[in-house]
Write an enzyme that holds these catalytic residues in place. Structure first.
Site, PDB file in Angstrom:
ATOM      1  N   TRP A   1       0.730  -1.189  -0.037  1.00 36.14           N
ATOM      2  CA  TRP A   1       0.083  -0.087  -0.002  1.00 36.14           C
ATOM      3  C   TRP A   1       0.965   1.113   0.068  1.00 36.14           C
ATOM      4  CZ3 TRP A   1      -5.015   1.672   0.257  1.00 36.14           C
ATOM      5  CH2 TRP A   1      -5.130   3.193   0.667  1.00 36.14           C
TER       6      TRP A   1
ATOM      7  N   ASP B   1       0.277   9.019   1.150  1.00 32.75           N
ATOM      8  CA  ASP B   1       0.795  10.354   0.898  1.00 32.75           C
ATOM      9  C   ASP B   1       2.335  10.365   0.763  1.00 32.75           C
ATOM     10  OD1 ASP B   1      -1.778  10.843   2.047  1.00 32.75           O
ATOM     11  OD2 ASP B   1      -1.114  11.847   3.789  1.00 32.75           O
TER      12      ASP B   1
ATOM     13  N   PHE C   1       3.183   8.590  10.672  1.00 31.00           N
ATOM     14  CA  PHE C   1       2.286   9.472   9.781  1.00 31.00           C
ATOM     15  C   PHE C   1       3.167  10.511   8.993  1.00 31.00           C
ATOM     16  CE2 PHE C   1      -2.232   8.501  11.191  1.00 31.00           C
ATOM     17  CZ  PHE C   1      -1.912   7.087  11.125  1.00 31.00           C
ATOM     18  N   SER C   2       2.615  11.044   8.147  1.00 32.74           N
ATOM     19  CA  SER C   2       3.256  11.967   6.886  1.00 32.74           C
ATOM     20  C   SER C   2       4.198  13.160   7.830  1.00 32.74           C
ATOM     21  CB  SER C   2       2.138  12.948   6.282  1.00 32.74           C
ATOM     22  OG  SER C   2       1.514  11.928   5.497  1.00 32.74           O
TER      23      SER C   2
ATOM     24  N   ARG D   1      -0.881  17.034  12.989  1.00 34.90           N
ATOM     25  CA  ARG D   1      -0.058  16.056  12.141  1.00 34.90           C
ATOM     26  C   ARG D   1       0.364  16.782  10.963  1.00 34.90           C
ATOM     27  NH1 ARG D   1      -5.284  14.158  12.128  1.00 34.90           N
ATOM     28  NH2 ARG D   1      -6.720  14.449  10.133  1.00 34.90           N
TER      29      ARG D   1
ATOM     30  N   TRP E   1      -9.677   8.855  -1.081  1.00 41.27           N
ATOM     31  CA  TRP E   1      -9.931   8.009   0.070  1.00 41.27           C
ATOM     32  C   TRP E   1     -11.359   7.657  -0.077  1.00 41.27           C
ATOM     33  CZ3 TRP E   1      -6.710   6.080   2.889  1.00 41.27           C
ATOM     34  CH2 TRP E   1      -5.534   6.791   3.550  1.00 41.27           C
TER      35      TRP E   1
END
Length: 497
Positions: free
Chosen positions: A36, A39, A98-99, A167, A307
């Site tokens: 997968w 971003d 995460f990003s 985030r 999404w």
């Protein structure tokens, strides 16, 4: 010290990537090594190469605990896979890394800032994800997480801030040698996203400066993946809002893209917007990130997915899922963000076929105009200026059963992309429309087609519409249709790495 979690991911991706042939991937769009992708992260130029990291779950072609995949390139089109850069292996990021972003430090090391996610019990008895900002330093291959992590927490946010929505840090170096960073954050009452600005003298110790920009319900709800830079005498904010409501043809329902052009006030440390627009008007584009290339170009890349469709767009499930857009060169013209495919793509062009002043109505096919990896340039004019055509369409990835279409109605000046006949068996988003500039039915279109995607650049980059398709690869026809008389110039190139 490489953790067992990261070693396992590296061994797995190395072994499983051998089961994916080049023919099963896009020709020149980046896809994940395995599993997968979402971003883009850490888009940077480091040690004479472009580095791109990405949200990555190697073990399945559906979202899972986020790692950072890693690729490098000399030209933004030929990507070399490197081992995963970081993995969710610490108490503060075990739910996912995460990003985030990357910069080069004066000592030659590369610094990541990313969002670490962990779970925490709440007073109401529930469990929520807590998001904090974390650092890692490395050499372009291996990275070590900072022992002080997390370095930004709820204690470093303004009052009324949510610890659950904090985030996507984007860092940059200032002319005076200091550093800045923007992150996104929601208010504690969930009333809307905002961009927070931080400052550091060394890249490691960060202090809150200001709420640089507040959404106030104007563009969706929570914002994601902010970027901030100067371009052609203006300051620019890019962000991806969630839960958008449509605004005429400018924005669509769902998770979208937003460009704000304006000016940053150094005194108040706030951004003052002067204009707004969508970044992409198609179906599949989100979470864009930019880099300044060594030659001064501002280059953007985005996750070429949506999404609301990503869980069921490709059936049966494949060995990989997710692609990045073609990198795009950015500029500002007449107060508008302009996007063009990176000029390096012209080095992939072969087998030129050209037609000038083709006048037709109804259906048309042209010898030599076909393919699934194609750069197709079209210039349209009315064949009869006294009676302008009612509709034009170009259909591609076409055979007797399938096609995807881009159509234009000059009286409405509306361009539409439509993939409902592309082979999808699910009730997902199939159409998007954009209001474009046209004078008397004249318009320029450039279609960048890869095996599993289409990116349509309108009038030299005034608008872009992007969509993924998973049509059988044997469907490679291209045809044209006109309701009324159209005069058309066509230039078609095959694109090969």
């Amino acid at each position: 010290m490489t953790s067992q979690t990261l070693r396992d991911a590296r061994r797995y991706e190395e072994a499983m990537a051998q089961n994916i042939t080049d023919q099963e991937r896009p020709e020149f769009h980046l896809s994940p090594r395995v599993g997968w992708m979402n971003d883009p992260n850490g888009f940077s130029y480091y040690k004479d190469k472009f580095h791109l990291y990405y949200q990555y779950y190697p073990y399945d072609s559906q979202w899972g605990p986020m790692h950072w995949g890693h690729v490098v390139s000399d030209d933004l089109l030929h990507w070399e896979y490197l081992p995963s850069a970081i993995a969710p292996d610490m108490p503060y990021d075990y739910v996912g890394c995460f990003s985030g972003s990357a910069i080069e430090l004066p000592d030659g090391k590369q610094l990541f800032m990313y969002t670490g996610v962990r779970k925490e019990a709440q007073p109401d008895g529930g469990v929520r994800d807590i998001q904090t900002q974390c650092l890692a330093t490395g050499d372009g291959m291996d990275y070590e997480k900072d022992p002080r992590n997390p370095i930004l927490t709820v204690e470093d946010m303004p009052e009324n801030s949510s610890p659950f929505d904090f985030r996507d840090p984007k860092m940059w170096k200032c002319e005076d040698g200091s550093y800045r960073c923007v992150t996104v954050n929601d208010r504690a009452d969930g009333t809307g996203g905002r961009i927070l600005l931080y400052r550091s003298e060394d890249g490691y110790n960060w202090k809150f400066e200001s709420v640089m920009l507040s959404n106030d319900g104007n563009f969706g709800k929570m914002w994601e993946c902010p970027d901030f830079f100067s371009l052609d005498g203006k300051d620019v904010v890019l962000v991806s809002p969630q839960d958008m409501l449509p605004k005429d043809f400018e924005y669509h329902n769902g998770d979208g893209t937003l460009c704000l052009i304006g000016k940053f006030d150094e005194t108040t440390k706030t951004f003052i917007p002067e204009s707004d627009q969508a970044v992409d008007y198609g179906i599949d584009f989100y979470a864009m990130q930019t880099v300044e290339a060594p030659d001064g170009r501002r280059i953007m890349i985005g996750w070429m997915q949506n999404w609301d469709t990503c869980s069921n767009n490709r059936i049966p499930k494949g060995k990989w899922f997710g692609q990045m857009s073609i990198p795009r060169e950015l500029s500002i013209k007449d107060g508008r963000l302009i996007q063009k495919p990176v000029r390096e793509i012209e080095n992939l062009r072969t087998d030129k076929v050209e037609y000038k002043n083709v006048t037709f109505e109804n259906d048309l096919k042209l010898d030599g105009v076909s393919g699934r990896c194609v750069d197709l340039e079209l210039t349209l004019r009315p064949g009869n200026t006294e009676d302008i055509y009612k509709k034009f369409a170009v259909r591609f990835a076409q055979n007797e059963q399938y096609h995807t279409a881009v159509s234009f109605r000059p009286y409405e000046s509306v361009l539409k992309i439509d993939r409902k006949f592309s082979g999808s068996r699910r009730a997902i988003i199939h159409q998007r429309r954009s209001k474009v500039n046209s004078r008397n039915g004249e318009i320029k279109l450039r279609l960048i087609l890869d095996r599993y995607s289409a990116e349509i650049f309108v009038n030299d980059g005034e608008h872009v519409l992007t969509a993924t398709i998973y049509t059988d690869i044997e469907a490679d026809g291209i045809s044209f249709f006109a309701d009324g008389k159209v005069e058309m110039d066509v230039t078609r190139y095959e694109l090969k790495k």
